[in-house]
Design an enzyme around this catalytic site. Structure first.
Site, mmCIF file in Angstrom:
data_model
loop_
_atom_site.group_PDB
_atom_site.id
_atom_site.type_symbol
_atom_site.label_atom_id
_atom_site.label_comp_id
_atom_site.label_asym_id
_atom_site.label_seq_id
_atom_site.Cartn_x
_atom_site.Cartn_y
_atom_site.Cartn_z
ATOM 1 N N SER A 175 13.864 93.786 46.821
ATOM 2 C CA SER A 175 14.418 92.526 47.333
ATOM 3 C C SER A 175 14.850 92.648 48.791
ATOM 4 O O SER A 175 14.475 91.819 49.635
ATOM 5 C CB SER A 175 15.595 92.070 46.463
ATOM 6 O OG SER A 175 16.676 92.993 46.550
ATOM 7 N N ASP A 176 15.658 93.678 49.102
ATOM 8 C CA ASP A 176 16.171 93.773 50.469
ATOM 9 C C ASP A 176 15.086 94.176 51.460
ATOM 10 O O ASP A 176 15.079 93.715 52.603
ATOM 11 C CB ASP A 176 17.376 94.718 50.555
ATOM 12 C CG ASP A 176 17.119 96.093 49.983
ATOM 13 O OD1 ASP A 176 16.046 96.312 49.382
ATOM 14 O OD2 ASP A 176 18.002 96.963 50.122
ATOM 15 N N CYS A 177 14.145 95.015 51.024
ATOM 16 C CA CYS A 177 13.039 95.388 51.915
ATOM 17 C C CYS A 177 12.156 94.187 52.199
ATOM 18 O O CYS A 177 11.665 94.016 53.328
ATOM 19 C CB CYS A 177 12.218 96.508 51.286
ATOM 20 S SG CYS A 177 13.163 98.024 51.006
#
Length: 462
Positions: A175-177
């Protein structure tokens, strides 16, 4: 205990043998599927070793079997030689993660067109690294596993359009990548030189449909609590940790929502919405709202946020403040002010901030700062995170900002580099990660943001 009885009593033999055979067959099929989805890299070195040994066993110990040889060719992805010998990495690198942060730092400092070759290379890298989005990746065996049937069978979230932590070949979107990769592309879209090169065909275009795929990955990864986890949605309960078989890792049995993943995801949605306001408008605005509510709910009583993927509170506070502001929080809100006060209370006499690994496993700010491998308890990376948080909040204590900025300027080496200090990254509370790029990326980013926010007032009383 019950398992001991199950294993010893012969009455269970027929049932146990049948179930175990079916279970082992599925495990073998599952591992083979991940081998193909990740080009034999696998999600990390632990199951890489397990999958490789299992493939060797399934091939009747034939070292020349194609799957075994494919596994062996990927072993070097995890190896590196340090001063004291060969090491095994915890991942096959952090290439996409580091690159996404670096280009955002360059963008916020207003330097994209000052370094056009750098910007063009990053655009090309992010274009080819987006998972299952290029012609090459869609012609690989991994793409067949993107079908609904295969994703359901092997418990995989949608991958197409995401960005990885490391490389496209790794194949696992996070998600954050995905959020930081998307923000990197959106930042580069502000460069006239890059957009001109795309138009002229000098570098490949990233069509809006590919950005829509990235948004879809982020939207579908949002949990019921409004936050975002890492690789998948939350699929279980906290009491599963009682079954944690690991002696090293904490909080690993399910994927939890984190402040870092939530900020990266909701800020990516917010910045995407600014450029593409008509795409899935209601879903995106609602997701941002829910994400902001989640981040408020996990703010600690002292005003801080616990950072789960780096050391530790300075990192969490940067994500917390920036996420809330992007979600619509006022700079003067109690939540923002409370976090600023927390950070200001941790500033050290030399103007910097510092934490070490103890913050992570104690879940309390390190009393002596970065006592080892720092500078009188301060560190350049922690200082940069604190300054990014405070300047995003438009903190009114300009003297504290000025002291932090001067500290970073003082610590820069003659060659332009900043010194490598203590470990700044962490995962699962107990494992450190050395991010060598952080010592340069975040001080540059922090200085650029502080200058943009406070201007020439930082030069006063030098």
């Amino acid at each position: 205990n019950c398992l001991s009885i199950y294993e010893r009593w012969q009455i269970f033999n027929p049932f146990r043998d049948a179930v175990r055979k079916a279970g082992l067959l599925f495990c073998s099929e599952y591992m083979k599927a991940e081998d193909l989805q990740t080009n034999y890299i696998n999600i990390g070195p632990v199951n890489k070793a397990l999958n490789m040994v299992s493939a060797f066993h399934a091939a009747n110990n034939d070292i020349n079997d194609p799957s075994v040889r494919s596994h062996m060719m990927r072993v070097p992805d995890y190896l590196w030689v340090a001063e004291d010998g060969m090491k095994m990495q915890g991942y096959n690198g952090s290439q996409c993660w580091d690159t996404s942060f670096a280009i955002q730092a360059v963008w916020e400092c207003g330097l994209l067109d000052k370094f056009p070759t750098l910007s063009a290379k990053v655009w090309a890298y992010l274009e080819r690294t987006q998972i299952l989005s290029t012609n090459e990746s869609q012609s690989s065996p991994a793409f067949q596993y993107e079908s609904c049937d295969n994703r359901d069978k092997f418990y995989r979230h949608v991958s197409k359009g995401g960005w990885p932590f490391s490389t496209s070949a790794h194949g696992w979107p996070i998600s954050d990548c995905t959020g930081e990769g998307l923000k990197g592309v959106l930042a580069l879209m502000d460069s006239p030189i890059i957009m001109s090169a795309v138009k002229e065909g000098v570098i490949k275009n990233i069509e809006p449909s590919r950005l829509y795929d990235a948004v879809n990955v982020i939207l579908t990864l949002q949990n019921e609590d409004g936050g975002w986890a890492t690789y998948e949605n939350n699929r279980g309960f906290g009491w599963y940790e009682e079954l944690n078989p690991s002696e090293v890792f904490g909080d690993i049995m399910i994927d939890y929502s984190y402040v870092e993943c939530s900020m990266a995801s909701l800020t990516a949605l917010a910045e995407f919405h600014e450029k593409f306001p008509r795409h899935r408008t209601k879903e995106i605005t609602f997701a941002i709202h829910r994400g902001g509510e989640f981040m408020r709910s996990i703010q600690r009583e002292d005003g801080s946020w616990y950072g789960s993927w780096a050391c530790c509170f300075c990192y969490g506070c940067w994500f917390g403040i920036e996420g809330l502001i992007k979600a619509g929080e006022s700079h003067n809100s109690p939540a923002i002010k409370k976090c600023c006060q927390f950070l200001l209370s941790q500033q050290r006499p030399n103007g910097g901030w510092g934490e070490d690994f103890t913050s992570c496993y104690d879940k309390d700010y390190a009393k002596n700062g970065m006592e080892s491998y720092g500078d009188e308890g301060s560190g350049v990376v922690n200082t940069a995170w604190a300054l990014m948080a405070l300047s995003a909040a438009k903190c009114s204590d300009v003297d504290a900002i000025r002291r932090g900025v001067h500290y970073l300027m003082k610590r820069q080496l003659d060659c332009g580099d900043w010194p490598q200090e203590g470990i700044s990254g962490v995962f699962n509370r107990a494992c450190g990660i050395t991010y060598t790029a952080y010592r340069n990326v975040f001080p540059i980013w922090a200085l650029g943001r502080c200058v943009a926010t406070y201007g020439s007032i930082l030069d006063e009383d030098r």
